[in-house]
Design an enzyme around this catalytic site. Structure first.
Site, PDB file in Angstrom:
ATOM      1  N   LYS A   1      -8.633  -5.611  12.856  1.00  0.00           N
ATOM      2  CA  LYS A   1      -8.243  -4.586  11.896  1.00  0.00           C
ATOM      3  C   LYS A   1      -9.137  -3.372  12.090  1.00  0.00           C
ATOM      4  O   LYS A   1     -10.353  -3.509  12.274  1.00  0.00           O
ATOM      5  CB  LYS A   1      -8.373  -5.143  10.475  1.00  0.00           C
ATOM      6  CG  LYS A   1      -7.886  -4.190   9.375  1.00  0.00           C
ATOM      7  CD  LYS A   1      -7.958  -4.855   8.006  1.00  0.00           C
ATOM      8  CE  LYS A   1      -7.484  -3.923   6.891  1.00  0.00           C
ATOM      9  NZ  LYS A   1      -7.505  -4.574   5.568  1.00  0.00           N
TER      10      LYS A   1
ATOM     11  N   SER B   1      -3.363  -4.374   2.755  1.00  0.00           N
ATOM     12  CA  SER B   1      -3.606  -3.320   3.708  1.00  0.00           C
ATOM     13  C   SER B   1      -3.688  -3.817   5.155  1.00  0.00           C
ATOM     14  O   SER B   1      -3.637  -3.021   6.087  1.00  0.00           O
ATOM     15  CB  SER B   1      -4.920  -2.612   3.351  1.00  0.00           C
ATOM     16  OG  SER B   1      -6.028  -3.497   3.492  1.00  0.00           O
TER      17      SER B   1
ATOM     18  N   SER C   1      -5.268  -8.211   0.380  1.00  0.00           N
ATOM     19  CA  SER C   1      -4.870  -7.548   1.629  1.00  0.00           C
ATOM     20  C   SER C   1      -4.825  -8.438   2.859  1.00  0.00           C
ATOM     21  O   SER C   1      -4.445  -7.978   3.931  1.00  0.00           O
ATOM     22  CB  SER C   1      -5.799  -6.359   1.900  1.00  0.00           C
ATOM     23  OG  SER C   1      -5.544  -5.320   0.990  1.00  0.00           O
TER      24      SER C   1
END
Length: 492
Positions: free
Chosen positions: A79, A154, A178
């Site tokens: 990420k 997210s 998330s």
């Protein structure tokens, strides 16, 4: 060699160690898939092909010498909230579009030591603020199950990359759901560990008392392999807890589902926005666990209505503080031709931050301002303690707590939900972060539109092994985690 992406992590490690294929071949296979498929999914912000192949070649040397660790040569996606030395680290924001990190986050550094090969950095909601991955300076990521729908957020880029078989597993972060919500939307397994279990050093901060890194993969077994790398105390992170770490892979069968007491909060299954298909699939999965020997126990979680307002005071307040550092002076985006220092600050921030981030900074700054601090922020912290106590009381009579991971399946891209609608979509995940508990998402079926549904299991502190074990055994008895979107079946 066209189906390497269909292998589990265990099968990959076995293939690499027995020289059925090399790390270079495996890495190139994924790079080819990214080049062929990711134009439709848009899961990656940065693909590090040259570096990945160099790491793969180095891994092959170690493998050939017989000195490999368990995951040597296996590719991974990070990420884009984890700092990576010499590679752009953006947190999905224009304000960091030119930021090349001078160091590795601890999670990334541990991955390198383990011999993992970094394929690149994946998309996310800006500064991890959002539930759709549409709040990214780099554009929206699509859900591999239906490209007109969001992958969640997210950590939507992480979820989409794994669901489209553009990476075998990925790192994610979870501040209010998330990891679990995008795992639910994309039909994956995703674990949010206990706060303090995974180092936050080098993980760009959103809300420091809530943020926690974790693994995202197809199965609990795959997640266990990555947790063995990610977990552990880090002296560089003052919130990292010095506590023995399990071997999550060898513990996958340590917890028996037989006799497991699963708490069913009646408040969770009476939420107004809970989709009928989601409720049905979750209840079917609980019935399956019951058939496997678990006991379902109805419980009360009386603070449920407080989750959303409490979280959306504390998280923006911490974000307001954490994001002060982006001032156009030291690094990141700087506006052109500022007339003075005040103009530099104002325009660098207003031009560099997106709408959702600005909105949360304003809310947080208001909650922390003189005259409102006690009325809002301090009160929210007191309610947070009550939420934690609510869970601890429940764990006196049950081993884990079950809930949907999200009240609906994936939204359509561009649905333009109001902030209230979007925030209420986090109703089942927020409390876990407020209390610092671990929780996991497991895929348990599909709605009538063939979009994945997820079951969330919440554990007591430090029970990551138990959660992975329960989901692993469920996945031995079902095949939802093996289902693949059509785009994942494409060959590069």
């Amino acid at each position: 060699m066209t189906d390497l992406h269909r292998l589990s992590i265990r099968e990959m490690t076995e293939g690499l160690n027995s020289a059925q294929f090399s790390s270079r071949e495996l890495t190139q296979h994924y790079l080819n898939r990214i080049a062929h498929i990711d134009t439709q999914v848009h899961s990656y912000i940065t693909v590090t092909a040259e570096q990945a192949l160099a790491q793969a070649d180095a891994a092959d040397v170690v493998l050939k010498a017989g000195n490999a660790s368990v995951l040597t040569g296996v590719p991974i996606a990070h990420k884009d909230i984890f700092c990576t030395q010499g590679i752009k680290t953006t947190a999905g924001s224009k304000i960091l579009d030119n930021f090349i990190s001078p160091y590795d986050a601890t999670v990334v550094a541990k991955g390198k030591v383990a011999g993992l090969v970094t394929l690149g950095k994946v998309n996310m909601d800006e500064f991890a603020m959002g539930s759709t991955s549409e709040n990214s300076f780099y554009g929206a990521t699509a859900n591999p199950w239906n490209l007109s729908h969001v992958p969640g957020g997210s950590s939507g880029g992480s979820a989409a990359a794994v669901a489209a078989d553009l990476a075998p597993f990925a790192t994610g972060t979870d501040t209010g759901g998330s990891i679990r919500q995008p795992a639910s939307f994309c039909g994956l397994t995703g674990l949010k560990p206990t706060y303090g279990r995974v180092s936050r050093f080098g993980m760009i901060a959103y809300a420091s008392s809530l943020d926690q890194g974790g693994p995202m993969a197809r199965s609990a077994e795959d997640c266990a392999y990555l947790m063995n790398v990610m977990a552990g105390h880090d002296a560089k992170d003052s919130t990292s807890v010095e506590k023995d770490v399990d071997n999550y892979v060898t513990n996958l069968n340590a917890t028996s589902v037989k006799g497991l007491r699963i708490g069913i909060p009646k408040q969770y299954f009476n939420v107004a926005g809970l989709d009928a298909d989601v409720k049905a699939r979750v209840e079917e999965s609980l019935k399956k666990l019951e058939e496997m020997g678990a006991t379902l126990v109805e419980i009360d979680l009386n603070m449920t209505e407080s989750y959303v307002p409490t979280y959306y005071l504390i998280a923006p307040a911490e974000a307001s503080s954490n994001l002060q550092r982006y001032d156009g002076v030291r690094y990141g985006y700087r506006c052109e031709n500022p007339v003075d220092l005040t103009d530099l600050y104002k325009r660098s921030r207003s031009e560099g931050f997106g709408k959702e981030v600005q909105q949360r900074i304003l809310i947080g700054t208001y909650a922390l301002s003189a005259g409102y601090y006690d009325a809002y922020y301090v009160k929210a912290q007191k309610v947070r303690r009550l939420i934690q106590q609510d869970f601890l009381k429940a764990f006196e009579s049950v081993d884990v707590i079950a809930a949907p991971s999200a009240p609906t399946t994936a939204y359509k891209i561009g649905a333009n939900l109001s902030p209230t609608e979007m925030y209420l979509g986090d109703i089942y995940t927020l409390a876990v972060n407020l209390a610092g508990l671990p929780a996991i998402n497991a895929p348990v079926g599909f709605d009538q539109n063939n979009l994945p549904v997820g079951l969330q299991l919440i554990g007591n502190y430090w029970s990551e092994s138990q959660l992975l074990s329960v989901v692993h055994q469920y996945q031995q008895a079902t095949d939802w985690h093996t289902k693949r979107a059509a785009i994942a079946e494409e060959n590069a």
